[in-house]
Design a protein around this motif. Sequence first.
Motif, PDB file in Angstrom:
ATOM      1  N   MET A  11       0.841  -1.186   0.000  1.00  0.00           N
ATOM      2  CA  MET A  11       0.000   0.000   0.000  1.00  0.00           C
ATOM      3  C   MET A  11       0.881   1.244   0.000  1.00  0.00           C
ATOM      4  SD  MET A  11      -3.013   1.267   2.626  1.00  0.00           S
ATOM      5  CE  MET A  11      -1.878   1.748   3.926  1.00  0.00           C
ATOM      6  N   ARG A  12       0.534   2.198  -0.884  1.00  0.00           N
ATOM      7  CA  ARG A  12       1.205   3.500  -0.897  1.00  0.00           C
ATOM      8  C   ARG A  12       0.272   4.516  -0.281  1.00  0.00           C
ATOM      9  NH1 ARG A  12       1.602   8.298  -3.812  1.00  0.00           N
ATOM     10  NH2 ARG A  12       3.706   9.135  -4.040  1.00  0.00           N
ATOM     11  N   THR A  13       0.696   5.150   0.796  1.00  0.00           N
ATOM     12  CA  THR A  13      -0.146   6.125   1.475  1.00  0.00           C
ATOM     13  C   THR A  13      -0.122   7.447   0.734  1.00  0.00           C
ATOM     14  OG1 THR A  13       1.614   7.010   2.888  1.00  0.00           O
ATOM     15  CG2 THR A  13       0.467   5.021   3.657  1.00  0.00           C
ATOM     16  N   SER A  14      -1.005   8.369   1.139  1.00  0.00           N
ATOM     17  CA  SER A  14      -1.050   9.695   0.520  1.00  0.00           C
ATOM     18  C   SER A  14       0.249  10.458   0.732  1.00  0.00           C
ATOM     19  CB  SER A  14      -2.229  10.495   1.087  1.00  0.00           C
ATOM     20  OG  SER A  14      -2.127  10.599   2.491  1.00  0.00           O
ATOM     21  N   ALA A  15       1.018  10.063   1.745  1.00  0.00           N
ATOM     22  CA  ALA A  15       2.315  10.701   2.009  1.00  0.00           C
ATOM     23  C   ALA A  15       3.443  10.076   1.199  1.00  0.00           C
ATOM     24  CB  ALA A  15       2.645  10.624   3.493  1.00  0.00           C
ATOM     25  N   GLY A  16       3.111   9.062   0.385  1.00  0.00           N
ATOM     26  CA  GLY A  16       4.117   8.429  -0.454  1.00  0.00           C
ATOM     27  C   GLY A  16       4.867   7.300   0.218  1.00  0.00           C
ATOM     28  N   VAL A  17       4.427   6.869   1.409  1.00  0.00           N
ATOM     29  CA  VAL A  17       5.094   5.791   2.143  1.00  0.00           C
ATOM     30  C   VAL A  17       4.555   4.444   1.679  1.00  0.00           C
ATOM     31  CG1 VAL A  17       5.517   4.798   4.422  1.00  0.00           C
ATOM     32  CG2 VAL A  17       5.445   7.288   4.127  1.00  0.00           C
ATOM     33  N   LEU A  18       5.468   3.490   1.420  1.00  0.00           N
ATOM     34  CA  LEU A  18       5.090   2.147   1.010  1.00  0.00           C
ATOM     35  C   LEU A  18       5.150   1.212   2.199  1.00  0.00           C
ATOM     36  CD1 LEU A  18       7.065   1.826  -2.361  1.00  0.00           C
ATOM     37  CD2 LEU A  18       4.642   2.363  -2.063  1.00  0.00           C
ATOM     38  N   SER A  19       4.125   0.379   2.352  1.00  0.00           N
ATOM     39  CA  SER A  19       4.128  -0.613   3.427  1.00  0.00           C
ATOM     40  C   SER A  19       3.575  -1.926   2.908  1.00  0.00           C
ATOM     41  CB  SER A  19       3.301  -0.125   4.623  1.00  0.00           C
ATOM     42  OG  SER A  19       1.957   0.112   4.242  1.00  0.00           O
ATOM     43  N   ARG A  20       4.156  -3.008   3.394  1.00  0.00           N
ATOM     44  CA  ARG A  20       3.744  -4.349   2.980  1.00  0.00           C
ATOM     45  C   ARG A  20       2.575  -4.797   3.847  1.00  0.00           C
ATOM     46  NH1 ARG A  20       7.511  -9.009   1.023  1.00  0.00           N
ATOM     47  NH2 ARG A  20       6.252 -10.876   1.348  1.00  0.00           N
ATOM     48  N   HIS A  21       1.563  -5.391   3.221  1.00  0.00           N
ATOM     49  CA  HIS A  21       0.361  -5.784   3.941  1.00  0.00           C
ATOM     50  C   HIS A  21       0.065  -7.263   3.751  1.00  0.00           C
ATOM     51  CE1 HIS A  21      -1.785  -2.044   5.352  1.00  0.00           C
ATOM     52  NE2 HIS A  21      -0.695  -1.573   4.785  1.00  0.00           N
ATOM     53  N   ALA A  22      -0.541  -7.822   4.770  1.00  0.00           N
ATOM     54  CA  ALA A  22      -1.170  -9.145   4.703  1.00  0.00           C
ATOM     55  C   ALA A  22      -0.226 -10.269   4.336  1.00  0.00           C
ATOM     56  CB  ALA A  22      -2.344  -9.117   3.716  1.00  0.00           C
ATOM     57  N   ALA A  23       1.088 -10.106   4.628  1.00  0.00           N
ATOM     58  CA  ALA A  23       2.038 -11.171   4.284  1.00  0.00           C
ATOM     59  C   ALA A  23       1.672 -12.479   4.979  1.00  0.00           C
ATOM     60  CB  ALA A  23       3.452 -10.738   4.672  1.00  0.00           C
ATOM     61  N   GLU A  24       1.122 -12.388   6.206  1.00  0.00           N
ATOM     62  CA  GLU A  24       0.802 -13.594   6.968  1.00  0.00           C
ATOM     63  C   GLU A  24      -0.402 -14.335   6.394  1.00  0.00           C
ATOM     64  OE1 GLU A  24      -1.505 -10.160   8.626  1.00  0.00           O
ATOM     65  OE2 GLU A  24       0.553 -10.525   7.948  1.00  0.00           O
ATOM     66  N   ASP A  25      -1.165 -13.686   5.509  1.00  0.00           N
ATOM     67  CA  ASP A  25      -2.370 -14.314   4.963  1.00  0.00           C
ATOM     68  C   ASP A  25      -2.097 -15.119   3.697  1.00  0.00           C
ATOM     69  OD1 ASP A  25      -4.318 -13.278   6.853  1.00  0.00           O
ATOM     70  OD2 ASP A  25      -3.859 -11.323   5.984  1.00  0.00           O
ATOM     71  N   PHE A  26      -0.939 -14.929   3.095  1.00  0.00           N
ATOM     72  CA  PHE A  26      -0.613 -15.659   1.876  1.00  0.00           C
ATOM     73  C   PHE A  26       0.187 -16.911   2.238  1.00  0.00           C
ATOM     74  CE2 PHE A  26      -0.743 -11.223   0.054  1.00  0.00           C
ATOM     75  CZ  PHE A  26      -1.970 -11.395  -0.560  1.00  0.00           C
ATOM     76  N   VAL A  27      -0.275 -18.058   1.727  1.00  0.00           N
ATOM     77  CA  VAL A  27       0.400 -19.312   2.029  1.00  0.00           C
ATOM     78  C   VAL A  27       1.781 -19.330   1.406  1.00  0.00           C
ATOM     79  CG1 VAL A  27       0.269 -21.810   1.784  1.00  0.00           C
ATOM     80  CG2 VAL A  27      -1.804 -20.492   2.209  1.00  0.00           C
ATOM     81  N   ARG A  28       1.893 -18.840   0.201  1.00  0.00           N
ATOM     82  CA  ARG A  28       3.184 -18.731  -0.478  1.00  0.00           C
ATOM     83  C   ARG A  28       3.110 -17.491  -1.364  1.00  0.00           C
ATOM     84  NH1 ARG A  28       0.244 -22.949  -2.563  1.00  0.00           N
ATOM     85  NH2 ARG A  28      -0.285 -22.897  -4.776  1.00  0.00           N
ATOM     86  N   ASN A  29       4.151 -17.232  -2.148  1.00  0.00           N
ATOM     87  CA  ASN A  29       4.141 -16.048  -3.002  1.00  0.00           C
ATOM     88  C   ASN A  29       2.846 -16.000  -3.806  1.00  0.00           C
ATOM     89  OD1 ASN A  29       6.625 -15.398  -2.027  1.00  0.00           O
ATOM     90  ND2 ASN A  29       7.759 -15.969  -3.851  1.00  0.00           N
ATOM     91  N   PRO A  30       2.050 -14.966  -3.630  1.00  0.00           N
ATOM     92  CA  PRO A  30       0.708 -14.976  -4.223  1.00  0.00           C
ATOM     93  C   PRO A  30       0.669 -14.639  -5.701  1.00  0.00           C
ATOM     94  CG  PRO A  30       1.061 -12.935  -3.034  1.00  0.00           C
ATOM     95  CD  PRO A  30       2.291 -13.777  -2.799  1.00  0.00           C
ATOM     96  N   TRP A  31       1.698 -13.924  -6.200  1.00  0.00           N
ATOM     97  CA  TRP A  31       1.673 -13.379  -7.557  1.00  0.00           C
ATOM     98  C   TRP A  31       0.323 -12.702  -7.795  1.00  0.00           C
ATOM     99  CZ3 TRP A  31       6.074 -13.794 -10.709  1.00  0.00           C
ATOM    100  CH2 TRP A  31       5.969 -13.092 -11.920  1.00  0.00           C
ATOM    101  N   VAL A  32       0.174 -11.543  -7.184  1.00  0.00           N
ATOM    102  CA  VAL A  32      -1.088 -10.805  -7.257  1.00  0.00           C
ATOM    103  C   VAL A  32      -1.345 -10.362  -8.694  1.00  0.00           C
ATOM    104  CG1 VAL A  32      -2.329  -8.750  -6.496  1.00  0.00           C
ATOM    105  CG2 VAL A  32      -0.923 -10.039  -4.868  1.00  0.00           C
TER     106      VAL A  32
END
Length: 267
Positions: A11-32
């Motif tokens: 997720m990129r916030t309105s301030a331009g900060v990138l953060s990783r989300h929901a890593a614990e919910d993916f069993v393996r690399n999800p290839w979104v």
Amino acid sequence: LWIGTPSALVMRTSAGVLSRHAAEDFVRNPWVSALFEDRDGNLWVGSTSESLFRFWGGWASRLNQRDGLTEAVVWSLARDPQGQLVIGTNSNVMRRGRNGMEMLIDGTRLPNPVAYELTYDSRGRLWIGTRAGLARLDAQGTDPLRIDAIGSAQVNVVIEADEERIWIGTSDGVFRWIDGQVERSGPPGPGPSSRIRAILPTGPDSALLGTESGLRRVEAGQVSTPGWAAALDTAFVTSIERIDTDLIVITTLDHGIGVLIDERLAL
């Protein structure tokens, strides 16, 4: 701004900060492969390895064959005019209605069963880009119409510019649907620069094109490389999104994320 990658949801916030989300919910690399936020604030995430996820209020759930999906591979997501989620898979197009999952279009009725791209236009027509051709399901129709002028090219992106113009990005260059007719905009392939992965219309006859080898501009049928896009030369461009009047975000598979402001690009 939500960004899907082969290994994470960012997720990129309105301030331009990138953060990783929901890593614990993916069993393996999800290839979104697809992201969609519905009118209720649910974030739907399509994955080519993990099927379909729903994120809401800090919670997550995974939908798969047990929930009525016939495929574990999800390529595309869209919302129909009634607000229902439409899902393009490896073998069909499905819809999540009030009674759960239901078949909308069986893959045998498409030019190719793999539904890479789903787009509803302002007339309520569903455009289905497949691995080998383009089809359209009219608002009250039951049988999809094949758009023969595209041939057997892989259709990666369909974008409506206005009621009369629809841009179509394929493995064989870029096309436009204008008042019921298909015309080619720019030269055909072969080569990675003719394989179109993203389109951002910028005027009646112009658009930015994300290709598998950099970013291009098409205007009145002529394709060129903007001077500011030199840093993206050879980049595999996956999306081009206008966030604000003067702000465009460009994502790539191999060169990171670019932010374009007043024709100045920062990677």
